[in-house]
Scaffold this motif. Structure first.
Motif, PDB file in Angstrom:
ATOM      1  N   TYR A  48       0.468  11.969  12.639  1.00  0.00           N
ATOM      2  CA  TYR A  48      -0.570  12.249  13.646  1.00  0.00           C
ATOM      3  C   TYR A  48      -1.716  12.977  12.957  1.00  0.00           C
ATOM      4  O   TYR A  48      -1.887  14.193  13.079  1.00  0.00           O
ATOM      5  CB  TYR A  48       0.036  13.066  14.778  1.00  0.00           C
ATOM      6  N   ALA A  49      -2.478  12.243  12.190  1.00  0.00           N
ATOM      7  CA  ALA A  49      -3.559  12.810  11.391  1.00  0.00           C
ATOM      8  C   ALA A  49      -4.599  11.731  11.127  1.00  0.00           C
ATOM      9  O   ALA A  49      -4.307  10.536  11.237  1.00  0.00           O
ATOM     10  CB  ALA A  49      -3.012  13.357  10.069  1.00  0.00           C
ATOM     11  N   PRO A  50      -5.819  12.115  10.770  1.00  0.00           N
ATOM     12  CA  PRO A  50      -6.836  11.111  10.468  1.00  0.00           C
ATOM     13  C   PRO A  50      -6.590  10.460   9.117  1.00  0.00           C
ATOM     14  O   PRO A  50      -5.889  11.006   8.258  1.00  0.00           O
ATOM     15  CB  PRO A  50      -8.138  11.925  10.471  1.00  0.00           C
ATOM     16  N   VAL A  51      -7.190   9.296   8.926  1.00  0.00           N
ATOM     17  CA  VAL A  51      -7.050   8.572   7.659  1.00  0.00           C
ATOM     18  C   VAL A  51      -8.273   7.693   7.462  1.00  0.00           C
ATOM     19  O   VAL A  51      -8.874   7.210   8.423  1.00  0.00           O
ATOM     20  CB  VAL A  51      -5.752   7.723   7.651  1.00  0.00           C
ATOM     21  N   LEU A  52      -8.662   7.512   6.210  1.00  0.00           N
ATOM     22  CA  LEU A  52      -9.747   6.596   5.857  1.00  0.00           C
ATOM     23  C   LEU A  52      -9.125   5.320   5.305  1.00  0.00           C
ATOM     24  O   LEU A  52      -8.306   5.370   4.381  1.00  0.00           O
ATOM     25  CB  LEU A  52     -10.670   7.231   4.819  1.00  0.00           C
ATOM     26  N   LEU A  53      -9.503   4.185   5.881  1.00  0.00           N
ATOM     27  CA  LEU A  53      -9.020   2.885   5.423  1.00  0.00           C
ATOM     28  C   LEU A  53     -10.194   2.125   4.827  1.00  0.00           C
ATOM     29  O   LEU A  53     -11.254   2.012   5.457  1.00  0.00           O
ATOM     30  CB  LEU A  53      -8.411   2.082   6.576  1.00  0.00           C
ATOM     31  N   SER A  54     -10.010   1.598   3.627  1.00  0.00           N
ATOM     32  CA  SER A  54     -11.089   0.900   2.940  1.00  0.00           C
ATOM     33  C   SER A  54     -10.550  -0.374   2.297  1.00  0.00           C
ATOM     34  O   SER A  54      -9.394  -0.419   1.872  1.00  0.00           O
ATOM     35  CB  SER A  54     -11.702   1.802   1.865  1.00  0.00           C
ATOM     36  N   ARG A  55     -11.387  -1.403   2.255  1.00  0.00           N
ATOM     37  CA  ARG A  55     -10.935  -2.640   1.604  1.00  0.00           C
ATOM     38  C   ARG A  55     -10.677  -2.414   0.124  1.00  0.00           C
ATOM     39  O   ARG A  55      -9.747  -2.982  -0.449  1.00  0.00           O
ATOM     40  CB  ARG A  55     -11.989  -3.739   1.775  1.00  0.00           C
ATOM     41  N   LYS A  56     -11.502  -1.575  -0.514  1.00  0.00           N
ATOM     42  CA  LYS A  56     -11.366  -1.308  -1.950  1.00  0.00           C
ATOM     43  C   LYS A  56     -11.000   0.157  -2.161  1.00  0.00           C
ATOM     44  O   LYS A  56     -11.303   1.007  -1.324  1.00  0.00           O
ATOM     45  CB  LYS A  56     -12.668  -1.651  -2.663  1.00  0.00           C
ATOM     46  N   LEU A  76      -6.142   4.950   2.306  1.00  0.00           N
ATOM     47  CA  LEU A  76      -5.327   3.774   2.036  1.00  0.00           C
ATOM     48  C   LEU A  76      -6.283   2.604   1.864  1.00  0.00           C
ATOM     49  O   LEU A  76      -7.226   2.452   2.648  1.00  0.00           O
ATOM     50  CB  LEU A  76      -4.351   3.501   3.180  1.00  0.00           C
ATOM     51  N   ASP A  77      -6.046   1.781   0.847  1.00  0.00           N
ATOM     52  CA  ASP A  77      -6.986   0.700   0.576  1.00  0.00           C
ATOM     53  C   ASP A  77      -6.329  -0.664   0.691  1.00  0.00           C
ATOM     54  O   ASP A  77      -5.105  -0.806   0.595  1.00  0.00           O
ATOM     55  CB  ASP A  77      -7.606   0.865  -0.820  1.00  0.00           C
ATOM     56  N   GLY A  78      -7.158  -1.663   0.892  1.00  0.00           N
ATOM     57  CA  GLY A  78      -6.695  -3.027   1.127  1.00  0.00           C
ATOM     58  C   GLY A  78      -6.199  -3.738  -0.098  1.00  0.00           C
ATOM     59  O   GLY A  78      -5.471  -4.733   0.019  1.00  0.00           O
ATOM     60  N   GLN A  79      -6.584  -3.263  -1.280  1.00  0.00           N
ATOM     61  CA  GLN A  79      -6.049  -3.883  -2.495  1.00  0.00           C
ATOM     62  C   GLN A  79      -4.579  -3.545  -2.665  1.00  0.00           C
ATOM     63  O   GLN A  79      -3.767  -4.381  -3.089  1.00  0.00           O
ATOM     64  CB  GLN A  79      -6.850  -3.423  -3.715  1.00  0.00           C
ATOM     65  N   THR A  80      -4.222  -2.315  -2.335  1.00  0.00           N
ATOM     66  CA  THR A  80      -2.817  -1.880  -2.425  1.00  0.00           C
ATOM     67  C   THR A  80      -2.007  -2.389  -1.247  1.00  0.00           C
ATOM     68  O   THR A  80      -0.826  -2.727  -1.392  1.00  0.00           O
ATOM     69  CB  THR A  80      -2.745  -0.343  -2.479  1.00  0.00           C
ATOM     70  N   HIS A  81      -2.655  -2.450  -0.082  1.00  0.00           N
ATOM     71  CA  HIS A  81      -1.963  -2.824   1.148  1.00  0.00           C
ATOM     72  C   HIS A  81      -2.701  -3.998   1.803  1.00  0.00           C
ATOM     73  O   HIS A  81      -3.665  -3.801   2.557  1.00  0.00           O
ATOM     74  CB  HIS A  81      -1.912  -1.627   2.107  1.00  0.00           C
ATOM     75  N   PRO A  82      -2.299  -5.229   1.516  1.00  0.00           N
ATOM     76  CA  PRO A  82      -3.019  -6.418   1.986  1.00  0.00           C
ATOM     77  C   PRO A  82      -3.221  -6.482   3.499  1.00  0.00           C
ATOM     78  O   PRO A  82      -4.241  -6.998   3.960  1.00  0.00           O
ATOM     79  CB  PRO A  82      -2.137  -7.573   1.496  1.00  0.00           C
ATOM     80  N   GLU A  83      -2.277  -5.962   4.294  1.00  0.00           N
ATOM     81  CA  GLU A  83      -2.443  -6.036   5.746  1.00  0.00           C
ATOM     82  C   GLU A  83      -3.596  -5.155   6.223  1.00  0.00           C
ATOM     83  O   GLU A  83      -4.213  -5.438   7.256  1.00  0.00           O
ATOM     84  CB  GLU A  83      -1.144  -5.662   6.465  1.00  0.00           C
ATOM     85  N   ILE A  84      -3.892  -4.088   5.476  1.00  0.00           N
ATOM     86  CA  ILE A  84      -5.059  -3.270   5.817  1.00  0.00           C
ATOM     87  C   ILE A  84      -6.331  -4.076   5.577  1.00  0.00           C
ATOM     88  O   ILE A  84      -7.251  -4.077   6.410  1.00  0.00           O
ATOM     89  CB  ILE A  84      -5.071  -1.968   5.000  1.00  0.00           C
ATOM     90  N   ALA A  85      -6.386  -4.778   4.450  1.00  0.00           N
ATOM     91  CA  ALA A  85      -7.550  -5.615   4.162  1.00  0.00           C
ATOM     92  C   ALA A  85      -7.727  -6.682   5.231  1.00  0.00           C
ATOM     93  O   ALA A  85      -8.851  -6.957   5.686  1.00  0.00           O
ATOM     94  CB  ALA A  85      -7.400  -6.261   2.788  1.00  0.00           C
TER      95      ALA A  85
END
Length: 305
Positions: free
Chosen positions: A230-238, A248-257
């Motif tokens: 229960y905390a904020p997070v920044l999600l980025s494709r790269k 957390l980035d989309g290169q490491t985690h494809p479902e985020i991308a």
């Protein structure tokens, strides 16, 4: 409506493993597949019928006779409810805040009463915690009603429209009200939060802010919430670094991308309640987003776990 809960004495898979709305023009009913051996029927009460008459055991079993008999189940409880649609004028007054049924009442036709209360709590808890810990000014609490009241109103008004259809005891009028074609399907609504200073944390406010984000699986098989909590997070494709937020980035985690691509964003900041607080659509703006600070109500877990 009279709401009846029964406890099955034996398995009855033929009743259905889902909720069914019977738009019967004579007497609308709802069947609910509740946990365990509990099943529920919600039955409309006709004009001229009294609460006392409709809630006698003999009358209840008569109403349920299409599906079950006293040999199949035991009556657990029954109660008459009058469905109301209400929205409180003020949700916040000094040190007093209200949520759930104290703030709004909705008919049950979308099953959103408790859901709305949970959304209230998820919205309010991180703001209240940040105020108590000195991370945010008390003025942040004004965003609670600004965001939640319009959101709750949308669900209430939609439930009212569905109830209007379900309660119509005339087939022709019901078809005209619904304007349904032969292959019509219903899709759950996903309204954004009402506008507030917490849904526009960066100058580039766009249509993504205030919308609920998906729940992607990470490359280790865990879900996003299980890692971040229960905390904020920044999600980025790269990949990108942030001094304030776990990333957390989309290169490491494809479902985020994939999830970011589906909404047309290069990067987003998610609040603890998983609504989008800020978003950018071009790679050149991601660095600016990485400088944004959204205080956490708890110690955020490491995004590298």
């Amino acid at each position: 409506w009279v709401v009846v809960d029964v406890l099955l004495r034996k398995p009855r898979p033929d009743l259905g493993d889902h909720t069914v709305q019977f738009c019967n023009p004579d007497r609308p009913m709802t069947y609910c597949r509740n946990p365990g051996n509990r099943r529920r029927w919600e039955i409309a009460i006709k004009p001229g019928e009294t609460d006392e008459d409709i809630t006698t055991p003999d009358r209840i079993w008569q109403l349920l006779s299409r599906w079950i008999t006293p040999e199949d189940a035991d009556l657990e409880r029954h109660a008459v409810y009058t469905f109301r649609s209400m929205l409180a004028r003020d949700w916040h007054d000094g040190r007093l805040l209200i949520a759930g049924d104290a703030a709004h009442l909705t008919p049950p036709f979308m099953g959103q009463g408790m859901c709305a209360g949970i959304r209230d709590s998820a919205n309010l808890a991180w703001k209240l915690a940040n105020v108590i810990k000195g991370h945010s000014k008390p003025s942040i609490l004004a965003s609670y009603q600004d965001e939640r009241a319009p959101h709750a109103r949308t669900f209430i008004e939609t439930a009212m429209k569905l109830g209007q259809l379900i309660n119509t005891m005339d087939s022709t009028t019901a078809r005209q009200t619904a304007s349904l074609g032969p292959n019509t399907t219903f899709k759950s609504i996903q309204p954004p939060l009402g506008s507030s200073d917490q849904t526009a944390l960066v100058v580039q406010q766009n249509s993504l802010n205030g919308h609920l984000f998906a729940q992607p699986n990470l490359s280790n098989g865990q879900k996003l919430d299980d890692v971040i909590g229960y905390a904020p997070v920044l999600l980025s494709r790269k990949p990108i670094m942030s001094a304030h937020l776990p990333v957390l980035d989309g290169q490491t985690h494809p479902e985020i991308a994939q999830a970011l691509q589906e909404i047309g964003a290069e990067a987003i900041i998610l609040r603890p309640d998983r609504y989008i607080a800020a978003s950018v659509k071009t790679g050149s703006d991601v660095a600016f987003l990485a400088q944004t600070n959204l205080p956490s109500p708890i110690s955020a877990r490491s995004a590298t776990q």
